[in-house]
Design an enzyme around this catalytic site. Sequence first.
Site, short mmCIF file in Angstrom:
data_model
loop_
_atom_site.label_atom_id
_atom_site.label_comp_id
_atom_site.label_asym_id
_atom_site.label_seq_id
_atom_site.Cartn_x
_atom_site.Cartn_y
_atom_site.Cartn_z
N SER A 75 -11.44 21.48 -31.02
CA SER A 75 -11.88 22.96 -31.06
C SER A 75 -10.77 23.87 -31.68
O SER A 75 -9.83 23.75 -31.71
CB SER A 75 -12.07 23.25 -29.55
OG SER A 75 -12.98 22.35 -29.02
N1 SAH Z 1 -11.75 19.80 -25.96
C1 SAH Z 1 -11.62 18.83 -27.08
C2 SAH Z 1 -13.13 18.86 -27.84
C3 SAH Z 1 -13.34 17.65 -28.37
S1 SAH Z 1 -15.01 17.96 -29.26
C4 SAH Z 1 -10.67 19.07 -28.06
O1 SAH Z 1 -10.42 20.33 -28.21
O2 SAH Z 1 -10.22 18.22 -28.69
C5 SAH Z 1 -16.18 17.29 -27.97
C6 SAH Z 1 -15.84 16.20 -27.06
O3 SAH Z 1 -16.83 15.61 -26.20
C7 SAH Z 1 -15.88 14.92 -28.17
O4 SAH Z 1 -14.59 14.20 -27.88
C8 SAH Z 1 -16.96 14.04 -27.71
O5 SAH Z 1 -16.90 12.63 -27.83
C9 SAH Z 1 -17.13 14.56 -26.15
N2 SAH Z 1 -18.44 14.17 -25.61
C10 SAH Z 1 -19.57 14.27 -26.01
N3 SAH Z 1 -20.66 14.21 -25.36
C11 SAH Z 1 -20.13 13.67 -24.03
C12 SAH Z 1 -20.52 13.43 -22.93
N4 SAH Z 1 -21.92 13.18 -22.49
N5 SAH Z 1 -19.77 13.03 -21.87
C13 SAH Z 1 -18.02 13.33 -22.06
N6 SAH Z 1 -17.65 13.92 -23.43
C14 SAH Z 1 -18.72 13.89 -24.46
#
Ligand code: SAH
Length: 224
Positions: A75
Amino acid sequence: MSIFRHPNFNILRDTTKHQGLRNRLVNVLIEKGITDNGVLNAIKKIPRHLFMDSSFEDFAYQDKAFPIAADQTISQPYTVAFQSQLLEIKPTDKILEIGTGSGYQTAVLLELGAKVFTIERQQELFRKTKLFFPKLGYKPKKVIFGDGYVGLEEEAPFDGIIVTAGAPFVPKPLLSQLKIGGRLVIPVGDDVQIMTLFIRKGAKEFEKHEFGDFRFVPMLKKKN
Ligand code: SAH
């Protein structure tokens, strides 16, 4: 002459140049309206470049999202700061994070003194990031391969829950796993998401606040 570079040495290098770039990033976040000193100090401290593919290292301290594995993104720092600020974390608060991803947001929560439980639904990211935390000395309470839509009943209730993927709707279990007084920070919507804060006021009573548009990768149903 051949140069031998130990991969770990390379990967974990944090220099004064990186620190300087982080200080500039913190100033950008202050200009954009972030005021929580705990959050700003965490961003000043955490080597974001180490949470990203080394090919993006030069851009790590721009206020932008970047690709990580499994078609996901780390993010944007402003978004991480904004969501973290809305949680109003106090040391020892129990926090559930949905979407571990690169682990950068997790690190911010840990720097704020929270006990963090984090769930990731992509096997590849889950494995990689779980192994990465100890390399930087970060100790989340649990890193879980699972589905964020159901939350984490066995560890509930939480002081705060943060969702870091775009949620098409607000999953009921996340509301019911909050303590009274607890806060859920969740971007809600399909193409564009409205950053939404729910504060639990009673067993069935929630206060709702909305904070404008953000863009996230979608929160998905199926585990990969
Ligand atoms: N906080 C992370 C954001 C990653 S993007 C960072 O800053 O790196 C969002 C993340 O949510 C992805 O890794 C994706 O695989 C995960 N995600 C999507 N749907 C999800 C779900 N149902 N349960 C858990 N994680 C999920």
